[in-house]
Design an enzyme around this catalytic site. Sequence first.
Site, PDB file in Angstrom:
ATOM      1  N   LYS A   1       0.881  -1.467   0.001  1.00 29.49           N
ATOM      2  CA  LYS A   1       0.073  -0.105  -0.014  1.00 29.49           C
ATOM      3  C   LYS A   1       0.905   1.258  -0.153  1.00 29.49           C
ATOM      4  O   LYS A   1       0.587   2.177  -0.561  1.00 29.49           O
ATOM      5  CB  LYS A   1      -0.995   0.050   1.220  1.00 29.49           C
ATOM      6  CG  LYS A   1      -1.600   1.213   1.326  1.00 29.49           C
ATOM      7  CD  LYS A   1      -2.610   1.336   0.359  1.00 29.49           C
ATOM      8  CE  LYS A   1      -3.333   2.903   0.396  1.00 29.49           C
ATOM      9  NZ  LYS A   1      -4.196   3.239  -0.510  1.00 29.49           N
TER      10      LYS A   1
ATOM     11  N   CYS B   1      -3.975  10.400   1.359  1.00 32.63           N
ATOM     12  CA  CYS B   1      -3.170   9.427   1.100  1.00 32.63           C
ATOM     13  C   CYS B   1      -1.707   9.875   0.524  1.00 32.63           C
ATOM     14  O   CYS B   1      -0.485   9.419   1.172  1.00 32.63           O
ATOM     15  CB  CYS B   1      -3.828   8.367   0.047  1.00 32.63           C
ATOM     16  SG  CYS B   1      -5.287   7.655   0.672  1.00 32.63           S
TER      17      CYS B   1
HETATM   18  N1  LIG Z   1     -10.106   8.241   1.813  1.00 34.68           N
HETATM   19  C1  LIG Z   1      -9.549   7.583   1.045  1.00 34.68           C
HETATM   20  O1  LIG Z   1      -9.436   7.989  -0.079  1.00 34.68           O
HETATM   21  C2  LIG Z   1      -8.371   6.487   1.670  1.00 34.68           C
HETATM   22  C3  LIG Z   1      -8.178   5.573   0.523  1.00 34.68           C
HETATM   23  C4  LIG Z   1      -7.335   4.552   0.885  1.00 34.68           C
HETATM   24  C5  LIG Z   1      -6.886   4.428   2.120  1.00 34.68           C
HETATM   25  N2  LIG Z   1      -7.264   5.453   3.008  1.00 34.68           N
HETATM   26  C6  LIG Z   1      -7.145   4.898   4.204  1.00 34.68           C
HETATM   27  O2  LIG Z   1      -8.123   4.359   5.191  1.00 34.68           O
HETATM   28  C7  LIG Z   1      -8.093   4.812   6.699  1.00 34.68           C
HETATM   29  C8  LIG Z   1      -9.581   5.478   7.238  1.00 34.68           C
HETATM   30  O3  LIG Z   1      -9.415   6.573   6.125  1.00 34.68           O
HETATM   31  P1  LIG Z   1     -10.686   7.504   5.797  1.00 34.68           P
HETATM   32  O4  LIG Z   1     -10.597   8.439   4.752  1.00 34.68           O
HETATM   33  O5  LIG Z   1     -11.984   6.599   5.843  1.00 34.68           O
HETATM   34  O6  LIG Z   1     -10.964   8.267   7.106  1.00 34.68           O
HETATM   35  P2  LIG Z   1     -12.015   9.082   7.587  1.00 34.68           P
HETATM   36  O7  LIG Z   1     -11.510  10.059   8.634  1.00 34.68           O
HETATM   37  O8  LIG Z   1     -13.126   9.690   6.633  1.00 34.68           O
HETATM   38  O9  LIG Z   1     -12.888   8.093   8.728  1.00 34.68           O
HETATM   39  C9  LIG Z   1     -12.416   7.632   9.758  1.00 34.68           C
HETATM   40  C10 LIG Z   1     -13.351   7.554  10.815  1.00 34.68           C
HETATM   41  O10 LIG Z   1     -12.967   6.611  11.744  1.00 34.68           O
HETATM   42  C11 LIG Z   1     -13.690   7.342  12.901  1.00 34.68           C
HETATM   43  N3  LIG Z   1     -12.926   6.769  14.301  1.00 34.68           N
HETATM   44  C12 LIG Z   1     -11.713   7.255  14.736  1.00 34.68           C
HETATM   45  N4  LIG Z   1     -11.255   6.486  15.836  1.00 34.68           N
HETATM   46  C13 LIG Z   1     -12.252   5.687  16.013  1.00 34.68           C
HETATM   47  C14 LIG Z   1     -12.460   4.623  17.192  1.00 34.68           C
HETATM   48  N5  LIG Z   1     -11.508   4.392  17.983  1.00 34.68           N
HETATM   49  N6  LIG Z   1     -13.369   3.618  16.812  1.00 34.68           N
HETATM   50  C15 LIG Z   1     -14.470   3.914  16.077  1.00 34.68           C
HETATM   51  N7  LIG Z   1     -14.286   4.913  14.988  1.00 34.68           N
HETATM   52  C16 LIG Z   1     -13.282   5.784  15.127  1.00 34.68           C
HETATM   53  C17 LIG Z   1     -13.799   8.662  12.851  1.00 34.68           C
HETATM   54  O11 LIG Z   1     -14.729   9.228  13.535  1.00 34.68           O
HETATM   55  C18 LIG Z   1     -14.077   8.698  11.459  1.00 34.68           C
HETATM   56  O12 LIG Z   1     -15.385   8.601  11.109  1.00 34.68           O
HETATM   57  C19 LIG Z   1      -6.856   5.675   6.620  1.00 34.68           C
HETATM   58  O13 LIG Z   1      -5.767   5.079   7.164  1.00 34.68           O
HETATM   59  C20 LIG Z   1      -6.563   6.203   5.041  1.00 34.68           C
HETATM   60  O14 LIG Z   1      -5.264   6.435   5.194  1.00 34.68           O
HETATM   61  C21 LIG Z   1      -8.023   6.187   2.823  1.00 34.68           C
END
Ligand SMILES: NC(=O)c1ccc[n+]([C@@H]2O[C@H](COP(=O)([O-])OP(=O)(O)OC[C@H]3O[C@@H](n4cnc5c(N)ncnc54)[C@H](O)[C@@H]3O)[C@@H](O)[C@H]2O)c1
Length: 415
Positions: A214, A268
């Site tokens: 990744k 990312c």
């Molecule tokens: N957004 C993208 O395009 C993308 C693509 C690939 C990978 N990622 C990876 O995926 C992961 C998540 O990204 P995202 O964009 O969905 O983030 P985001 O901020 O949109 O969502 C994360 C969610 O997790 C919740 N959260 C935080 N701590 C928590 C806990 N202890 N228990 C339950 N919920 C909790 C937050 O309230 C939030 O709603 C990251 O590591 C990111 O790098 C994101």
Amino acid sequence: MKTDFKRISVVGLGYIGLPTAATIAARNIDVIGVDINQSAVEKISQGEAHFSEPDLDILLRSTVSTKKLRAVTQPEAADAFLIAVPTPFIDDHAADLSFVEKAVRSIAKVLEPGNLVILESTSPVGTTQLICEWIAKERPDLRLPYEHRDKPDINVAYCPERILPGRMVWELVQNDRIVGGMTEHCAKRAKSLYEIFVQGEIHLSNAHTAELVKLIENAYRDVNIAFANELSILCDKLDLNVWDAIKLANRHPRVNILNPGPGVGGHCIAVDPWFLIHGSPDETPLMKTARQVNDGKPQIIISTIEKQIDRFREPVVACLGLAYKPDVDDLRESPALQITKTLMKNETAELLIVEPNIDELPASLTGDHVHKVDLDEAIEKADIVLLLVAHKQFAALDPRKINETVIIDTVGLWS
Ligand SMILES: NC(=O)c1ccc[n+]([C@@H]2O[C@H](COP(=O)([O-])OP(=O)(O)OC[C@H]3O[C@@H](n4cnc5c(N)ncnc54)[C@H](O)[C@@H]3O)[C@@H](O)[C@H]2O)c1
């Protein structure tokens, strides 16, 4: 398809977790979505997403109304747990794993022998192993696969997400997945979960390799965008059109240069390479330079604009786009937002901001000389049009309509 996963919990209902939870629930599996954000949970419970993503609301309305998807703030027992919480970096660019750790410790309380735990958050190499250690500390009664490779009580795996905002619902199903297990059995077990909804190929590996894959995917993109950005800086100096040069170079059968832009944003590409660089600085000079080139691009754009601003007595600048990429409402790490904020702080011009994907300007953009307006008003009143994001609304605009105005096109839409 037939599966022995009756109840799956998705922890973290953001851009990644929510579409994943809804997609699994649409396969007639009971899904418990867990998020610490109470207002997000309330919105989801009404069948609505707390961010905009095409086709997600339809999926949510149907899965919430049939009670296949339920959003809660505290973890409940399930057969499998998918963790998709944020992994930002802290000041020295080290990964902040505190969200992952808290999420893991919260689910540890409800884990039962036979459960599967999968981390989807982008994380440094070794994080899946840390998850095993955190669970073991919370639950000494459970055998974890890092110490008990034979028949652990809990299977643990890593499966990175690669979906593209704007196409998430489609890509979740169609993309290939890499599943890295703490053991071979963990990987196979995780694969059987993804087979519920993934139509792409599912490739098995170990957890460390999957974590690395990744990170190198995004570092690859970052390095290649940095090359394009460096070319744009070079072409500015030579007074040549970088878009024409790249278009012609790409006619070579083995050359495929990416597009330059105002910088690199989002959750990312602007973040993940640091997870490699921070842990192994001596081995990653190219990746670090790429980060610096991309991070330096907004300042170069700002200098270009300030030179133009100096030509006017009461300059009005139209800033077209704030998001970090076209046709999304996501402003995280956005170079367009960074440039606009700097122009606001410099107070050298009145700013007319057009961002069709958000209703209100973020709190960081407030002031007497900052206004959110529609595209027509911005074009009519501006002395300088600064195109920052290639949103479809801007692509539809005929640049000849604004040829009386100074145009700074950072994305190559009109160049
Ligand atoms: N957004 C993208 O395009 C993308 C693509 C690939 C990978 N990622 C990876 O995926 C992961 C998540 O990204 P995202 O964009 O969905 O983030 P985001 O901020 O949109 O969502 C994360 C969610 O997790 C919740 N959260 C935080 N701590 C928590 C806990 N202890 N228990 C339950 N919920 C909790 C937050 O309230 C939030 O709603 C990251 O590591 C990111 O790098 C994101």
